[in-house]
Design a protein around this motif. Structure first.
Motif, PDB file in Angstrom:
ATOM      1  N   ALA A 280      -2.632   2.333   7.425  1.00  0.00           N
ATOM      2  CA  ALA A 280      -3.337   1.054   7.535  1.00  0.00           C
ATOM      3  C   ALA A 280      -3.788   0.902   8.987  1.00  0.00           C
TER       4      ALA A 280
ATOM      5  N   LEU B 128       0.832  -1.200   0.000  1.00  0.00           N
ATOM      6  CA  LEU B 128       0.000   0.000   0.000  1.00  0.00           C
ATOM      7  C   LEU B 128       0.867   1.251   0.000  1.00  0.00           C
TER       8      LEU B 128
ATOM      9  N   GLN C 289      -6.922  -3.431   9.100  1.00  0.00           N
ATOM     10  CA  GLN C 289      -5.979  -4.539   8.954  1.00  0.00           C
ATOM     11  C   GLN C 289      -6.581  -5.847   9.468  1.00  0.00           C
TER      12      GLN C 289
ATOM     13  N   VAL D 225      -7.538  -1.051   1.719  1.00  0.00           N
ATOM     14  CA  VAL D 225      -6.937  -2.299   2.173  1.00  0.00           C
ATOM     15  C   VAL D 225      -7.952  -3.434   2.255  1.00  0.00           C
TER      16      VAL D 225
END
Length: 220
Positions: A57, A27, A62, A89
């Motif tokens: 993130a 990312l 996550q 994400v």
């Protein structure tokens, strides 16, 4: 601001790296909050620009992304909406897990640019939309995912009421959250927990427990 400006801004102010819990992904992420926030205000020639949530993130996202990658049957072959996508994400994880089609939604133009760049970096295809979807019930969304949306009281309540309505309409709705203040106390079923390494610039601890919750239909 030109359409190209957010993309150029993301590329100039981030580096491509893997989040702590997601070594499979890359990312465009920022290393520091304040300089990026100030740069965002300069780029937009305005004060009071929203925090650059897209550049980090966050623990809830996550954890939710990890859960989707570890349990691909949740999304495989299904249409998925990732709400308040941020960096993208969770949407990217859904693509990698075999979702039929993934829509990543955010209202921040910088987030939209980051999602597009991050999808390309991970060689996945998805649709990015900027509409305010809260309140919309679309039967095409078989799975609805949301990470880290409980930062502020009023928006969290509005979002959660909508997520419950989606669950009532038949969608599988999963929420990733590391214990934010405005996470609802009811209407949730714990699914999984992940320990996520963080930094004290973003969180109040170097380690946060990101819980994956299933949002239950609203009680009639």
């Amino acid at each position: 601001m030109s359409a190209q400006a957010p993309r150029a801004f993301v590329l100039a102010n981030t580096i491509l790296e893997a989040p702590a819990l997601l070594p499979e992904l890359r990312l465009h992420l920022a290393s520091e909050v304040l300089p990026l926030w100030q740069a965002s205000e300069i780029a937009l020639e305005a004060e009071g620009v929203p925090p650059p949530f897209w550049a980090f993130a966050w623990a809830g996202g996550q954890g939710l992304a990890r859960h989707i990658l570890d349990h691909p049957e949740i999304v495989k072959g299904r249409n998925v909406l990732d709400f308040a996508s941020g960096s993208g994400v969770v949407a990217i994880a859904a693509c990698m897990a075999g979702a039929r089609h993934v829509t990543a939604n955010d209202i921040d133009p910088f987030a939209l640019a980051a999602i597009t760049l991050n999808a390309a970096a991970n060689d996945v295809g998805l649709t990015v939309i900027s509409d305010d979807l809260v309140g919309r019930i679309d039967p095409a969304w078989a799975v609805v995912l949301a990470g880290d949306i409980c930062y502020e009281q009023a928006p969290a309540a509005r979002f959660f009421a909508w997520l419950q309505a989606l669950a009532s309409a038949g969608a599988v709705v999963l929420l990733g959250d590391p214990g934010r203040s405005y996470l609802p106390k009811t209407g949730l079923e714990r699914v999984n927990t992940y320990a996520v390494q963080t930094t004290r610039e973003l969180e109040d601890s170097d380690l946060r427990n990101a819980v994956v919750w299933r949002v239950l239909p609203a009680e009639s």
